[in-house]
Motif scaffolding. Structure first.
Motif, PDB file in Angstrom:
ATOM      1  N   GLU A 121       0.827  -1.207   0.000  1.00  0.00           N
ATOM      2  CA  GLU A 121       0.000   0.000   0.000  1.00  0.00           C
ATOM      3  C   GLU A 121       0.864   1.261   0.000  1.00  0.00           C
ATOM      4  O   GLU A 121       0.627   2.189  -0.790  1.00  0.00           O
ATOM      5  CB  GLU A 121      -0.927  -0.003   1.220  1.00  0.00           C
ATOM      6  CG  GLU A 121      -1.844   1.207   1.293  1.00  0.00           C
ATOM      7  CD  GLU A 121      -2.746   1.185   2.529  1.00  0.00           C
ATOM      8  OE1 GLU A 121      -3.449   2.184   2.740  1.00  0.00           O
ATOM      9  OE2 GLU A 121      -2.721   0.180   3.277  1.00  0.00           O
ATOM     10  N   HIS A 122       1.885   1.298   0.891  1.00  0.00           N
ATOM     11  CA  HIS A 122       2.756   2.477   0.978  1.00  0.00           C
ATOM     12  C   HIS A 122       3.587   2.650  -0.290  1.00  0.00           C
ATOM     13  O   HIS A 122       3.812   3.772  -0.755  1.00  0.00           O
ATOM     14  CB  HIS A 122       3.682   2.364   2.195  1.00  0.00           C
ATOM     15  CG  HIS A 122       2.981   2.507   3.505  1.00  0.00           C
ATOM     16  ND1 HIS A 122       2.199   3.592   3.813  1.00  0.00           N
ATOM     17  CD2 HIS A 122       2.943   1.698   4.605  1.00  0.00           C
ATOM     18  CE1 HIS A 122       1.696   3.454   5.031  1.00  0.00           C
ATOM     19  NE2 HIS A 122       2.126   2.306   5.527  1.00  0.00           N
ATOM     20  N   GLN A 125       1.227   4.154  -2.843  1.00  0.00           N
ATOM     21  CA  GLN A 125       0.880   5.537  -2.524  1.00  0.00           C
ATOM     22  C   GLN A 125       2.020   6.501  -2.862  1.00  0.00           C
ATOM     23  O   GLN A 125       1.774   7.633  -3.281  1.00  0.00           O
ATOM     24  CB  GLN A 125       0.523   5.655  -1.042  1.00  0.00           C
ATOM     25  CG  GLN A 125      -0.820   5.046  -0.672  1.00  0.00           C
ATOM     26  CD  GLN A 125      -1.080   5.101   0.826  1.00  0.00           C
ATOM     27  OE1 GLN A 125      -0.168   5.346   1.625  1.00  0.00           O
ATOM     28  NE2 GLN A 125      -2.327   4.881   1.216  1.00  0.00           N
TER      29      GLN A 125
END
Length: 334
Positions: A121-122, A125
């Motif tokens: 996810e990071h 992002q």
């Protein structure tokens, strides 16, 4: 948001700043200007958090991240310019390692699967899945050939290393980007491309620069002058207009204060003379002498010859008496 309150900084016996206050709003495009040696780069290092040798308070809003190229960053032996950029991106190496070991983590326990999921996810992002393309695009924007990205960072010239540092900031997912004289090693085409890139950014950007083309696109200019930071709203043209007014006003105030000091000194000499001659007890001239000394000290503590510079076009707009005062006090050798 980044805020500085009452920042004081010295270098040896020399005092760079006496009381610097700065509130850097989110999503703003601003610049710091000032004469060489005033401490612009030092101030930028304080804002970045690299320089901690100061008095005062530095506040950074939770979640704020900062991208800044420091001279302390060392490259590894044989490390390419591309690898150098990636290694300096926030958590890139850590997240990339987790994702590369994804198969092992996914076959592990629930905690391992959560670690992988969070990393994924990071990584997404922060735009790291397209980081190579982003680096190449940033390099092209500032005039660096793609082939140079594969060269060992240590073999690059000083100017090329500065541009690689610049590309690192440009691709960083940080919320605040700090640049120190970014256009020094750019040609005219690269500078135009870089300015267009600046216009499109949503990050908070602060630039130390003398480049008037960049200063013409910023929304706020901070001038570091006589150990203080003065804020001007608008671009360079707006700064010139405001500087003309503030400089003329400061010169006028300096002359008023100088005349007041001369007047108080004469009054003090007379009060001292009368105090010595007076035989009354209590002596009514004693409190007068104390009051005059206090007034004189307060004004002299703040009295400082103005650092005066006005561009030639704005000088022409001054009234005759203002122009005469400016010619008397203007700073030369700029």
């Amino acid at each position: 948001m980044i805020e500085l309150q009452n920042i004081r900084r010295s270098m040896g016996a020399r005092e760079l700043f006496t009381s610097i206050n700065l509130l850097l709003p989110a999503r703003s495009l601003s610049a710091i200007i000032g004469r060489n040696g005033e401490g612009k780069s030092t101030l930028l290092r304080i804002i970045s958090g690299v320089d901690k040798d100061y008095e005062g308070n530095r506040t950074v809003t939770a979640g704020e991240t900062i991208a800044f190229a420091t001279q302390e960053a060392e490259s590894h032996e044989g490390e390419s310019a591309r690898e150098f950029i990636k290694r300096r991106l926030p958590n890139y190496e850590k997240l990339n390692e987790i994702i590369e070991n994804g198969h092992a983590l996914l076959s592990g326990n629930k905690s391992d699967m959560t670690t992988y999921s969070d990393a994924l996810e990071h990584f997404t992002q922060r735009g790291y899945f397209t980081i190579d393309a982003n680096i190449e695009k940033a390099a092209a924007t500032i005039g660096l050939p793609e082939s140079l990205l594969e060269q060992a960072y240590k073999t690059l010239s000083g100017g090329q290393q500065k541009l690689i540092d610049l590309a690192m900031i440009m691709v960083s997912p940080a919320t605040t980007l700090l640049f120190d004289e970014p256009t020094n090693h750019m040609d005219a085409w690269a500078k135009r491309s870089f300015i267009e890139w600046l216009r499109k950014q949503s990050s908070t950007i602060l630039i130390v620069t003398h480049d008037r083309d960049i200063l013409d696109v910023v929304g706020t200019i901070y001038e570091l002058k006589v150990r203080k930071l003065i804020e001007y709203t608008g671009n360079y043209q707006a700064y010139l207009r405001q500087n003309r007014v503030s400089t003329s006003t400061s010169i006028h105030q300096f002359e008023v204060d100088t005349k007041t000091v001369d007047k108080l000194k004469k009054q003090l000499v007379e009060a001292e003379r009368k105090k010595l001659r007076c035989k009354a007890n209590p002596n009514p001239f004693v409190p007068l002498v104390i009051r005059l000394k206090k007034q004189l000290a307060e004004i002299e503590d703040e009295l400082e010859k103005p650092s005066a510079w006005i561009d030639q076009r704005s000088v022409a707009d001054l009234k005759p008496d203002e122009r005469k005062r400016y010619e008397k006090y203007k700073t030369t050798g700029l």
